[in-house]
Design a protein around this motif. Sequence first.
Motif, PDB file in Angstrom:
ATOM      1  N   PHE A 139      24.861  12.782 -46.576  1.00 25.24           N
ATOM      2  CA  PHE A 139      25.055  12.843 -48.022  1.00 25.24           C
ATOM      3  C   PHE A 139      26.425  12.307 -48.414  1.00 25.24           C
ATOM      4  CE2 PHE A 139      21.838  16.342 -49.396  1.00 25.24           C
ATOM      5  CZ  PHE A 139      20.844  15.710 -48.677  1.00 25.24           C
ATOM      6  N   GLY A 140      27.477  12.694 -47.693  1.00 27.08           N
ATOM      7  CA  GLY A 140      28.832  12.281 -48.032  1.00 27.08           C
ATOM      8  C   GLY A 140      29.066  10.797 -47.876  1.00 27.08           C
ATOM      9  N   ILE A 141      28.649  10.239 -46.748  1.00 26.74           N
ATOM     10  CA  ILE A 141      28.883   8.817 -46.481  1.00 26.74           C
ATOM     11  C   ILE A 141      28.074   7.939 -47.427  1.00 26.74           C
ATOM     12  CG2 ILE A 141      28.542   6.973 -44.771  1.00 26.74           C
ATOM     13  CD1 ILE A 141      29.295   9.117 -42.623  1.00 26.74           C
ATOM     14  N   VAL A 142      26.813   8.257 -47.588  1.00 32.03           N
ATOM     15  CA  VAL A 142      25.959   7.437 -48.450  1.00 32.03           C
ATOM     16  C   VAL A 142      26.432   7.506 -49.904  1.00 32.03           C
ATOM     17  CG1 VAL A 142      23.613   7.196 -49.357  1.00 32.03           C
ATOM     18  CG2 VAL A 142      23.963   7.511 -46.909  1.00 32.03           C
ATOM     19  N   ALA A 143      26.781   8.691 -50.391  1.00 28.20           N
ATOM     20  CA  ALA A 143      27.247   8.825 -51.779  1.00 28.20           C
ATOM     21  C   ALA A 143      28.538   8.055 -52.006  1.00 28.20           C
ATOM     22  CB  ALA A 143      27.432  10.294 -52.139  1.00 28.20           C
ATOM     23  N   THR A 144      29.437   8.093 -51.034  1.00 27.10           N
ATOM     24  CA  THR A 144      30.698   7.360 -51.162  1.00 27.10           C
ATOM     25  C   THR A 144      30.439   5.865 -51.272  1.00 27.10           C
ATOM     26  OG1 THR A 144      31.898   9.055 -49.916  1.00 27.10           O
ATOM     27  CG2 THR A 144      32.925   6.875 -50.050  1.00 27.10           C
ATOM     28  N   VAL A 145      29.631   5.317 -50.385  1.00 26.24           N
ATOM     29  CA  VAL A 145      29.346   3.884 -50.386  1.00 26.24           C
ATOM     30  C   VAL A 145      28.608   3.476 -51.664  1.00 26.24           C
ATOM     31  CG1 VAL A 145      28.025   2.072 -49.206  1.00 26.24           C
ATOM     32  CG2 VAL A 145      29.404   3.677 -47.874  1.00 26.24           C
ATOM     33  N   GLN A 146      27.640   4.279 -52.087  1.00 37.03           N
ATOM     34  CA  GLN A 146      26.901   3.933 -53.298  1.00 37.03           C
ATOM     35  C   GLN A 146      27.787   4.040 -54.544  1.00 37.03           C
ATOM     36  OE1 GLN A 146      23.358   6.430 -52.388  1.00 37.03           O
ATOM     37  NE2 GLN A 146      22.247   4.619 -53.072  1.00 37.03           N
ATOM     38  N   THR A 147      28.706   4.987 -54.570  1.00 42.27           N
ATOM     39  CA  THR A 147      29.632   5.093 -55.697  1.00 42.27           C
ATOM     40  C   THR A 147      30.523   3.869 -55.764  1.00 42.27           C
ATOM     41  OG1 THR A 147      29.635   7.508 -55.540  1.00 42.27           O
ATOM     42  CG2 THR A 147      31.457   6.495 -56.741  1.00 42.27           C
ATOM     43  N   TRP A 148      31.076   3.469 -54.621  1.00 39.74           N
ATOM     44  CA  TRP A 148      31.915   2.269 -54.590  1.00 39.74           C
ATOM     45  C   TRP A 148      31.126   1.058 -55.091  1.00 39.74           C
ATOM     46  CZ3 TRP A 148      33.979   3.354 -49.032  1.00 39.74           C
ATOM     47  CH2 TRP A 148      35.080   4.230 -49.106  1.00 39.74           C
ATOM     48  N   ALA A 149      29.888   0.924 -54.628  1.00 44.47           N
ATOM     49  CA  ALA A 149      29.069  -0.221 -55.051  1.00 44.47           C
ATOM     50  C   ALA A 149      28.854  -0.206 -56.567  1.00 44.47           C
ATOM     51  CB  ALA A 149      27.726  -0.210 -54.314  1.00 44.47           C
ATOM     52  N   GLY A 150      28.526   0.959 -57.124  1.00 46.72           N
ATOM     53  CA  GLY A 150      28.320   1.065 -58.565  1.00 46.72           C
ATOM     54  C   GLY A 150      29.587   0.781 -59.350  1.00 46.72           C
ATOM     55  N   LEU A 151      30.707   1.342 -58.906  1.00 49.17           N
ATOM     56  CA  LEU A 151      31.972   1.124 -59.602  1.00 49.17           C
ATOM     57  C   LEU A 151      32.396  -0.342 -59.563  1.00 49.17           C
ATOM     58  CD1 LEU A 151      33.878   4.297 -58.375  1.00 49.17           C
ATOM     59  CD2 LEU A 151      33.289   3.788 -60.755  1.00 49.17           C
ATOM     60  N   LEU A 152      32.241  -0.982 -58.412  1.00 50.10           N
ATOM     61  CA  LEU A 152      32.629  -2.392 -58.292  1.00 50.10           C
ATOM     62  C   LEU A 152      31.722  -3.293 -59.130  1.00 50.10           C
ATOM     63  CD1 LEU A 152      33.529  -2.510 -54.498  1.00 50.10           C
ATOM     64  CD2 LEU A 152      35.115  -2.700 -56.437  1.00 50.10           C
ATOM     65  N   LEU A 153      30.423  -3.004 -59.124  1.00 47.12           N
ATOM     66  CA  LEU A 153      29.505  -3.782 -59.947  1.00 47.12           C
ATOM     67  C   LEU A 153      29.799  -3.548 -61.430  1.00 47.12           C
ATOM     68  CD1 LEU A 153      27.140  -5.730 -60.023  1.00 47.12           C
ATOM     69  CD2 LEU A 153      25.604  -3.761 -59.912  1.00 47.12           C
ATOM     70  N   GLY A 154      30.057  -2.294 -61.806  1.00 46.67           N
ATOM     71  CA  GLY A 154      30.428  -1.981 -63.187  1.00 46.67           C
ATOM     72  C   GLY A 154      31.702  -2.673 -63.607  1.00 46.67           C
ATOM     73  N   ARG A 155      32.631  -2.781 -62.694  1.00 46.10           N
ATOM     74  CA  ARG A 155      33.896  -3.475 -62.983  1.00 46.10           C
ATOM     75  C   ARG A 155      33.653  -4.949 -63.287  1.00 46.10           C
ATOM     76  NH1 ARG A 155      38.665  -4.700 -58.795  1.00 46.10           N
ATOM     77  NH2 ARG A 155      40.341  -4.958 -60.287  1.00 46.10           N
ATOM     78  N   LYS A 156      32.744  -5.566 -62.544  1.00 45.57           N
ATOM     79  CA  LYS A 156      32.408  -6.970 -62.784  1.00 45.57           C
ATOM     80  C   LYS A 156      31.720  -7.132 -64.138  1.00 45.57           C
ATOM     81  CE  LYS A 156      33.635  -9.175 -59.062  1.00 45.57           C
ATOM     82  NZ  LYS A 156      34.761 -10.074 -59.115  1.00 45.57           N
ATOM     83  N   VAL A 157      30.769  -6.261 -64.428  1.00 36.34           N
ATOM     84  CA  VAL A 157      30.035  -6.330 -65.685  1.00 36.34           C
ATOM     85  C   VAL A 157      30.983  -6.094 -66.854  1.00 36.34           C
ATOM     86  CG1 VAL A 157      28.229  -5.202 -67.059  1.00 36.34           C
ATOM     87  CG2 VAL A 157      27.838  -5.682 -64.651  1.00 36.34           C
ATOM     88  N   GLN A 158      31.966  -5.220 -66.687  1.00 32.69           N
ATOM     89  CA  GLN A 158      32.943  -4.912 -67.734  1.00 32.69           C
ATOM     90  C   GLN A 158      33.650  -6.175 -68.188  1.00 32.69           C
ATOM     91  OE1 GLN A 158      36.591  -4.891 -67.390  1.00 32.69           O
ATOM     92  NE2 GLN A 158      36.821  -4.202 -69.489  1.00 32.69           N
ATOM     93  N   GLY A 159      33.977  -7.026 -67.262  1.00 35.53           N
ATOM     94  CA  GLY A 159      34.648  -8.277 -67.608  1.00 35.53           C
ATOM     95  C   GLY A 159      33.766  -9.180 -68.451  1.00 35.53           C
ATOM     96  N   TRP A 160      32.467  -9.126 -68.269  1.00 34.89           N
ATOM     97  CA  TRP A 160      31.540  -9.951 -69.028  1.00 34.89           C
ATOM     98  C   TRP A 160      31.332  -9.410 -70.443  1.00 34.89           C
ATOM     99  CZ3 TRP A 160      27.505  -9.549 -64.610  1.00 34.89           C
ATOM    100  CH2 TRP A 160      27.910 -10.354 -63.537  1.00 34.89           C
ATOM    101  N   LEU A 161      31.404  -8.101 -70.596  1.00 33.43           N
ATOM    102  CA  LEU A 161      31.052  -7.480 -71.868  1.00 33.43           C
ATOM    103  C   LEU A 161      32.245  -7.168 -72.764  1.00 33.43           C
ATOM    104  CD1 LEU A 161      28.311  -5.014 -70.634  1.00 33.43           C
ATOM    105  CD2 LEU A 161      27.979  -7.216 -71.736  1.00 33.43           C
ATOM    106  N   GLY A 162      33.450  -7.210 -72.230  1.00 34.15           N
ATOM    107  CA  GLY A 162      34.647  -6.944 -73.025  1.00 34.15           C
ATOM    108  C   GLY A 162      34.690  -5.527 -73.569  1.00 34.15           C
ATOM    109  N   THR A 163      34.972  -5.396 -74.862  1.00 37.17           N
ATOM    110  CA  THR A 163      35.187  -4.072 -75.459  1.00 37.17           C
ATOM    111  C   THR A 163      33.917  -3.238 -75.530  1.00 37.17           C
ATOM    112  OG1 THR A 163      34.865  -4.971 -77.673  1.00 37.17           O
ATOM    113  CG2 THR A 163      37.132  -4.875 -76.842  1.00 37.17           C
ATOM    114  N   TYR A 164      32.762  -3.877 -75.453  1.00 43.21           N
ATOM    115  CA  TYR A 164      31.505  -3.124 -75.536  1.00 43.21           C
ATOM    116  C   TYR A 164      31.100  -2.515 -74.197  1.00 43.21           C
ATOM    117  CZ  TYR A 164      31.204  -5.384 -80.031  1.00 43.21           C
ATOM    118  OH  TYR A 164      31.479  -5.809 -81.293  1.00 43.21           O
TER     119      TYR A 164
END
Length: 185
Positions: A139-164
């Motif tokens: 549970f710990g290892i998988v959740a950590t890796v999946q959180t990192w993946a979501g945060l990094l993908l969200g960070r990329k999408v954030q750059g595309w969407l700007g203030t929204y």
Amino acid sequence: MSGMVGEWVTLLLMAFALGMDAFSVGLGMGMYKLRLKKIFNIGITIGLFHVWMPLVGLIAGKFLSDKFGVFATFIGGLLLIVLGVQMVWSTMKKGEEKVISPVGFGLLLFALSVSLDSFSVGLTLGIYGAKTIMVILCFGIVATVQTWAGLLLGRKVQGWLGTYSEALGGAILLAFGLKLLAPFW
């Protein structure tokens, strides 16, 4: 030996399923302007909560009924809705400080909200006598890796969407919270 492999595969599949909420919520939270160090810390915090919560659930599962698991899901859904509404609201209020952000108490609230379902599963696994070390490692290892993946993908999408992007992230959190609460309606 094949029994142990089967148990590992089952636990990894459960960990992956439970970690999907950490991924989804991480995707939304990643739309904040987060530095890589903060993303690393958030992933570790969520991973630790995905170790701690099922451990408590495993212990409690030996003593409590399944009804407590329903309560944990309900609280987790409410927390996600609060986080989502706060993120959407903060984009409408330009220039004001955010009420909840992924630091300090906000990070703990975020980690708690995505790991409460692990508590519920821990209750069930405790009732059935699962091996504690195997459960918390998976549970710990998988959740950590999946959180990192979501945060990094969200960070990329954030750059595309700007203030929204923060409003979209809040909408994702809100939708996931509503999904958790749907069975209660």
